[in-house]
Scaffold this active site. Sequence first.
Site, PDB file in Angstrom:
ATOM      1  N   TYR A 116      10.752  64.819 -16.222  1.00  0.00           N
ATOM      2  CA  TYR A 116       9.398  65.103 -15.695  1.00  0.00           C
ATOM      3  C   TYR A 116       9.136  66.353 -15.182  1.00  0.00           C
ATOM      4  O   TYR A 116       7.848  66.682 -14.757  1.00  0.00           O
ATOM      5  CB  TYR A 116       8.977  64.047 -14.563  1.00  0.00           C
ATOM      6  CG  TYR A 116       9.153  62.532 -15.119  1.00  0.00           C
ATOM      7  CD1 TYR A 116       8.189  62.129 -15.811  1.00  0.00           C
ATOM      8  CD2 TYR A 116      10.244  61.898 -14.389  1.00  0.00           C
ATOM      9  CE1 TYR A 116       8.451  60.902 -16.441  1.00  0.00           C
ATOM     10  CE2 TYR A 116      10.427  60.532 -14.974  1.00  0.00           C
ATOM     11  CZ  TYR A 116       9.606  59.937 -15.979  1.00  0.00           C
ATOM     12  OH  TYR A 116       9.589  58.723 -16.464  1.00  0.00           O
TER      13      TYR A 116
ATOM     14  N   HIS B 261       0.945  60.797 -20.548  1.00  0.00           N
ATOM     15  CA  HIS B 261       2.173  60.703 -20.206  1.00  0.00           C
ATOM     16  C   HIS B 261       2.867  62.274 -19.879  1.00  0.00           C
ATOM     17  O   HIS B 261       2.424  63.014 -20.933  1.00  0.00           O
ATOM     18  CB  HIS B 261       2.755  59.994 -20.946  1.00  0.00           C
ATOM     19  CG  HIS B 261       2.366  58.551 -21.176  1.00  0.00           C
ATOM     20  ND1 HIS B 261       2.446  57.913 -20.106  1.00  0.00           N
ATOM     21  CD2 HIS B 261       1.607  58.200 -22.087  1.00  0.00           C
ATOM     22  CE1 HIS B 261       1.770  56.756 -20.499  1.00  0.00           C
ATOM     23  NE2 HIS B 261       1.406  56.847 -21.880  1.00  0.00           N
TER      24      HIS B 261
HETATM   25  O1  CA2 Z   1       5.732  60.256 -18.792  1.00  0.00           O
HETATM   26  C1  CA2 Z   1       5.173  59.722 -17.981  1.00  0.00           C
HETATM   27  O2  CA2 Z   1       4.163  60.012 -17.516  1.00  0.00           O
HETATM   28  C2  CA2 Z   1       5.273  58.032 -17.887  1.00  0.00           C
HETATM   29  O3  CA2 Z   1       4.070  57.473 -17.737  1.00  0.00           O
HETATM   30  C3  CA2 Z   1       6.115  58.025 -16.628  1.00  0.00           C
HETATM   31  C4  CA2 Z   1       6.379  56.858 -15.952  1.00  0.00           C
HETATM   32  C5  CA2 Z   1       7.218  56.020 -17.153  1.00  0.00           C
HETATM   33  O4  CA2 Z   1       7.228  54.513 -16.793  1.00  0.00           O
HETATM   34  C6  CA2 Z   1       6.616  56.207 -18.474  1.00  0.00           C
HETATM   35  O5  CA2 Z   1       7.141  55.441 -19.227  1.00  0.00           O
HETATM   36  C7  CA2 Z   1       6.173  57.471 -18.755  1.00  0.00           C
HETATM   37  C8  CA2 Z   1       7.519  56.730 -14.794  1.00  0.00           C
HETATM   38  C9  CA2 Z   1       6.553  57.433 -13.571  1.00  0.00           C
HETATM   39  C10 CA2 Z   1       7.244  58.639 -12.984  1.00  0.00           C
HETATM   40  O6  CA2 Z   1       8.619  58.382 -12.303  1.00  0.00           O
HETATM   41  C11 CA2 Z   1       9.359  59.092 -11.949  1.00  0.00           C
HETATM   42  C12 CA2 Z   1      10.572  58.687 -11.363  1.00  0.00           C
HETATM   43  C13 CA2 Z   1      11.410  59.857 -10.848  1.00  0.00           C
HETATM   44  C14 CA2 Z   1      11.141  61.008 -10.718  1.00  0.00           C
HETATM   45  C15 CA2 Z   1       9.736  61.313 -11.130  1.00  0.00           C
HETATM   46  C16 CA2 Z   1       8.856  60.524 -11.717  1.00  0.00           C
END
Ligand code: CA2
Length: 148
Positions: free
Chosen positions: A25, A102
């Site tokens: 991310y 995303h």
């Molecule tokens: O890639 C994306 O923006 C997502 O929407 C992020 C979601 C994930 O479930 C989707 O499949 C794709 C997750 C939210 C972000 O979670 C984090 C976890 C740990 C550190 C940073 C962000």
Amino acid sequence: MATPLIAILNGPNLNLLGTRQPEVYGRATLDDVEALCAETAEQVGLAIDFRQTNGEGELISWVQECRGKAAGIIINPGGYTHTSIALMDALLAVDLPTIELHVSNIHRREEFRHHSYVSRAATGVICGLGVRGYAVALVAMADLILGE
Ligand code: CA2
């Protein structure tokens, strides 16, 4: 004419951006993303209402509240992308230009991330561009609603 308002809605765990999994991310925090959105929105003639919630019901209520208030929705639904028929229904009901966003490329990741219920209600989808995708989404939204 009043500056069109765009709701930028972020779902569960996006408050953790920049704190964990930087290889997936990146290193920008959600506050950084909000600042990027504010700067980009000003450049393209839009106003923003930027929010994050961990709750599915709250996200759905925010979508419903966009009716009569927002000119468009940019939504990163987080994990609800892949699970929430209720969120899809709310987006279909509000019937506004909608960009699903995303940070990561969900199609390069686990199989369960490849399907999005939200995409059925989206005008367009942006993924895999990191947090720059939010700026790209705002430029695209300006094109959609201002016809630029
Ligand atoms: O890639 C994306 O923006 C997502 O929407 C992020 C979601 C994930 O479930 C989707 O499949 C794709 C997750 C939210 C972000 O979670 C984090 C976890 C740990 C550190 C940073 C962000």
